[in-house]
Design a protein around this motif. Structure first.
Motif, PDB file in Angstrom:
ATOM      1  N   LYS A  76       0.814  -1.214   0.000  1.00 52.03           N
ATOM      2  CA  LYS A  76       0.000   0.000   0.000  1.00 52.03           C
ATOM      3  C   LYS A  76       0.847   1.264   0.000  1.00 52.03           C
ATOM      4  O   LYS A  76       0.296   2.365   0.047  1.00 52.03           O
ATOM      5  CB  LYS A  76      -0.925  -0.002   1.220  1.00 52.03           C
ATOM      6  CG  LYS A  76      -1.978  -1.088   1.190  1.00 52.03           C
ATOM      7  CD  LYS A  76      -2.912  -0.989   2.395  1.00 52.03           C
ATOM      8  CE  LYS A  76      -4.000  -2.044   2.331  1.00 52.03           C
ATOM      9  NZ  LYS A  76      -4.919  -1.969   3.494  1.00 52.03           N
ATOM     10  N   ASN A  77       2.166   1.071   0.004  1.00 50.58           N
ATOM     11  CA  ASN A  77       3.084   2.226   0.027  1.00 50.58           C
ATOM     12  C   ASN A  77       2.788   3.148   1.211  1.00 50.58           C
ATOM     13  O   ASN A  77       2.813   4.381   1.073  1.00 50.58           O
ATOM     14  CB  ASN A  77       3.009   3.021  -1.284  1.00 50.58           C
ATOM     15  CG  ASN A  77       4.397   3.236  -1.890  1.00 50.58           C
ATOM     16  OD1 ASN A  77       5.298   2.407  -1.741  1.00 50.58           O
ATOM     17  ND2 ASN A  77       4.564   4.342  -2.592  1.00 50.58           N
ATOM     18  N   THR A  78       2.537   2.537   2.339  1.00 45.46           N
ATOM     19  CA  THR A  78       2.093   3.289   3.515  1.00 45.46           C
ATOM     20  C   THR A  78       2.838   2.836   4.761  1.00 45.46           C
ATOM     21  O   THR A  78       3.116   1.642   4.935  1.00 45.46           O
ATOM     22  CB  THR A  78       0.577   3.120   3.719  1.00 45.46           C
ATOM     23  OG1 THR A  78      -0.107   3.584   2.549  1.00 45.46           O
ATOM     24  CG2 THR A  78       0.086   3.902   4.919  1.00 45.46           C
ATOM     25  N   VAL A  79       3.118   3.800   5.620  1.00 50.24           N
ATOM     26  CA  VAL A  79       3.744   3.545   6.915  1.00 50.24           C
ATOM     27  C   VAL A  79       2.796   4.036   8.000  1.00 50.24           C
ATOM     28  O   VAL A  79       2.073   5.023   7.798  1.00 50.24           O
ATOM     29  CB  VAL A  79       5.092   4.274   7.023  1.00 50.24           C
ATOM     30  CG1 VAL A  79       5.732   4.045   8.383  1.00 50.24           C
ATOM     31  CG2 VAL A  79       6.023   3.814   5.930  1.00 50.24           C
ATOM     32  N   TYR A  80       2.812   3.348   9.126  1.00 48.32           N
ATOM     33  CA  TYR A  80       1.900   3.671  10.217  1.00 48.32           C
ATOM     34  C   TYR A  80       2.674   3.924  11.507  1.00 48.32           C
ATOM     35  O   TYR A  80       3.782   3.408  11.706  1.00 48.32           O
ATOM     36  CB  TYR A  80       0.923   2.522  10.442  1.00 48.32           C
ATOM     37  CG  TYR A  80       0.165   2.112   9.214  1.00 48.32           C
ATOM     38  CD1 TYR A  80       0.584   1.036   8.431  1.00 48.32           C
ATOM     39  CD2 TYR A  80      -0.976   2.801   8.815  1.00 48.32           C
ATOM     40  CE1 TYR A  80      -0.106   0.654   7.300  1.00 48.32           C
ATOM     41  CE2 TYR A  80      -1.682   2.427   7.676  1.00 48.32           C
ATOM     42  CZ  TYR A  80      -1.234   1.352   6.920  1.00 48.32           C
ATOM     43  OH  TYR A  80      -1.916   0.980   5.800  1.00 48.32           O
ATOM     44  N   LEU A  81       2.036   4.686  12.377  1.00 50.42           N
ATOM     45  CA  LEU A  81       2.541   4.836  13.741  1.00 50.42           C
ATOM     46  C   LEU A  81       1.352   4.677  14.679  1.00 50.42           C
ATOM     47  O   LEU A  81       0.496   5.555  14.750  1.00 50.42           O
ATOM     48  CB  LEU A  81       3.208   6.192  13.949  1.00 50.42           C
ATOM     49  CG  LEU A  81       3.878   6.371  15.327  1.00 50.42           C
ATOM     50  CD1 LEU A  81       5.081   5.430  15.453  1.00 50.42           C
ATOM     51  CD2 LEU A  81       4.302   7.820  15.535  1.00 50.42           C
ATOM     52  N   GLN A  82       1.301   3.522  15.337  1.00 54.55           N
ATOM     53  CA  GLN A  82       0.261   3.266  16.317  1.00 54.55           C
ATOM     54  C   GLN A  82       0.728   3.822  17.654  1.00 54.55           C
ATOM     55  O   GLN A  82       1.774   3.410  18.170  1.00 54.55           O
ATOM     56  CB  GLN A  82      -0.015   1.767  16.430  1.00 54.55           C
ATOM     57  CG  GLN A  82      -1.048   1.415  17.489  1.00 54.55           C
ATOM     58  CD  GLN A  82      -2.439   1.896  17.139  1.00 54.55           C
ATOM     59  OE1 GLN A  82      -2.920   1.676  16.036  1.00 54.55           O
ATOM     60  NE2 GLN A  82      -3.108   2.549  18.086  1.00 54.55           N
ATOM     61  N   MET A  83      -0.041   4.738  18.206  1.00 56.09           N
ATOM     62  CA  MET A  83       0.329   5.393  19.459  1.00 56.09           C
ATOM     63  C   MET A  83      -0.698   5.047  20.526  1.00 56.09           C
ATOM     64  O   MET A  83      -1.898   5.274  20.322  1.00 56.09           O
ATOM     65  CB  MET A  83       0.407   6.911  19.258  1.00 56.09           C
ATOM     66  CG  MET A  83       1.320   7.326  18.115  1.00 56.09           C
ATOM     67  SD  MET A  83       1.507   9.111  17.986  1.00 56.09           S
ATOM     68  CE  MET A  83      -0.176   9.563  17.515  1.00 56.09           C
ATOM     69  N   SER A  84      -0.233   4.497  21.618  1.00 57.20           N
ATOM     70  CA  SER A  84      -1.113   4.115  22.712  1.00 57.20           C
ATOM     71  C   SER A  84      -0.644   4.789  24.004  1.00 57.20           C
ATOM     72  O   SER A  84       0.478   5.274  24.085  1.00 57.20           O
ATOM     73  CB  SER A  84      -1.102   2.592  22.892  1.00 57.20           C
ATOM     74  OG  SER A  84      -1.478   1.951  21.701  1.00 57.20           O
ATOM     75  N   SER A  85      -1.524   4.792  24.984  1.00 58.94           N
ATOM     76  CA  SER A  85      -1.205   5.397  26.288  1.00 58.94           C
ATOM     77  C   SER A  85      -0.614   6.793  26.111  1.00 58.94           C
ATOM     78  O   SER A  85       0.413   7.136  26.699  1.00 58.94           O
ATOM     79  CB  SER A  85      -0.234   4.505  27.064  1.00 58.94           C
ATOM     80  OG  SER A  85      -0.782   3.219  27.270  1.00 58.94           O
ATOM     81  N   LEU A  86      -1.278   7.578  25.299  1.00 67.17           N
ATOM     82  CA  LEU A  86      -0.742   8.896  24.976  1.00 67.17           C
ATOM     83  C   LEU A  86      -0.680   9.792  26.198  1.00 67.17           C
ATOM     84  O   LEU A  86      -1.532   9.717  27.096  1.00 67.17           O
ATOM     85  CB  LEU A  86      -1.589   9.550  23.880  1.00 67.17           C
ATOM     86  CG  LEU A  86      -1.309   8.998  22.469  1.00 67.17           C
ATOM     87  CD1 LEU A  86      -2.454   9.321  21.521  1.00 67.17           C
ATOM     88  CD2 LEU A  86       0.004   9.559  21.939  1.00 67.17           C
ATOM     89  N   LYS A  87       0.349  10.629  26.207  1.00 71.95           N
ATOM     90  CA  LYS A  87       0.592  11.551  27.301  1.00 71.95           C
ATOM     91  C   LYS A  87       0.591  12.984  26.767  1.00 71.95           C
ATOM     92  O   LYS A  87       0.867  13.198  25.586  1.00 71.95           O
ATOM     93  CB  LYS A  87       1.959  11.262  27.928  1.00 71.95           C
ATOM     94  CG  LYS A  87       2.143   9.834  28.412  1.00 71.95           C
ATOM     95  CD  LYS A  87       3.556   9.616  28.904  1.00 71.95           C
ATOM     96  CE  LYS A  87       3.761   8.186  29.383  1.00 71.95           C
ATOM     97  NZ  LYS A  87       5.146   7.957  29.871  1.00 71.95           N
ATOM     98  N   PRO A  88       0.314  13.960  27.609  1.00 73.70           N
ATOM     99  CA  PRO A  88       0.360  15.355  27.143  1.00 73.70           C
ATOM    100  C   PRO A  88       1.701  15.717  26.507  1.00 73.70           C
ATOM    101  O   PRO A  88       1.727  16.513  25.553  1.00 73.70           O
ATOM    102  CB  PRO A  88       0.112  16.148  28.425  1.00 73.70           C
ATOM    103  CG  PRO A  88      -0.745  15.246  29.254  1.00 73.70           C
ATOM    104  CD  PRO A  88      -0.213  13.864  28.978  1.00 73.70           C
ATOM    105  N   GLU A  89       2.775  15.120  26.976  1.00 81.06           N
ATOM    106  CA  GLU A  89       4.095  15.426  26.408  1.00 81.06           C
ATOM    107  C   GLU A  89       4.299  14.834  25.016  1.00 81.06           C
ATOM    108  O   GLU A  89       5.314  15.114  24.376  1.00 81.06           O
ATOM    109  CB  GLU A  89       5.215  14.966  27.344  1.00 81.06           C
ATOM    110  CG  GLU A  89       5.107  13.538  27.811  1.00 81.06           C
ATOM    111  CD  GLU A  89       4.447  13.440  29.187  1.00 81.06           C
ATOM    112  OE1 GLU A  89       3.438  14.143  29.428  1.00 81.06           O
ATOM    113  OE2 GLU A  89       4.939  12.631  30.009  1.00 81.06           O
ATOM    114  N   ASP A  90       3.346  14.035  24.545  1.00 79.78           N
ATOM    115  CA  ASP A  90       3.393  13.549  23.156  1.00 79.78           C
ATOM    116  C   ASP A  90       2.816  14.569  22.184  1.00 79.78           C
ATOM    117  O   ASP A  90       2.867  14.357  20.966  1.00 79.78           O
ATOM    118  CB  ASP A  90       2.623  12.233  23.025  1.00 79.78           C
ATOM    119  CG  ASP A  90       3.246  11.103  23.810  1.00 79.78           C
ATOM    120  OD1 ASP A  90       2.486  10.326  24.429  1.00 79.78           O
ATOM    121  OD2 ASP A  90       4.488  10.973  23.796  1.00 79.78           O
TER     122      ASP A  90
END
Length: 123
Positions: A76-90
């Motif tokens: 799919k010519n695609t890259v992903y970034l799965q982000m969990s437990s996000l924090k305000p500093e993210d």
């Protein structure tokens, strides 16, 4: 001409998850290391994660290890970034990046950049 287009950013609460996508055009990503960076207000852009061309190797900045996962779908010519437990500093603008050469070093430098997508994490 390589174009990288990020999507998936938004406003979430601390502890939530988001998945960012980076769709590439103009060149197949199959041979190249891909990465994610972020830049918070008043700070320099920092490396977040990178993935080898096959997807078999990954690297992360210490602050996101165990919470973020980088992956890719070369078909799919695609890259992903799965982000969990996000924090305000993210909270930052997240950028997708692609290397021009086939060197498989999992870190800077990168040559092509997307326009970024905003991620805001409220406390």
């Amino acid at each position: 001409q390589v174009q990288l287009v990020e999507s998936g950013g938004g406003l979430v609460q601390a502890g939530d998850s988001l998945r960012l996508s980076c769709a590439a055009s103009g060149r197949t990503i199959s041979w190249y290391v891909m990465g994610w960076f972020r830049q918070a207000p008043g700070k320099e852009r920092e490396f977040v994660a990178a993935i080898s061309s096959s997807g078999g190797n990954t690297a992360y900045v210490d602050s996101v290890k165990g919470r973020f996962t980088i992956s890719r779908d070369n078909a799919k010519n695609t890259v992903y970034l799965q982000m969990s437990s996000l924090k305000p500093e993210d909270t930052a603008v997240y950028y997708c990046a692609m290397r021009r050469s086939i060197v498989q070093t999992l870190g800077p430098p990168f040559d092509y950049w997307g326009q970024g997508t905003q991620v805001t994490v409220s406390s």
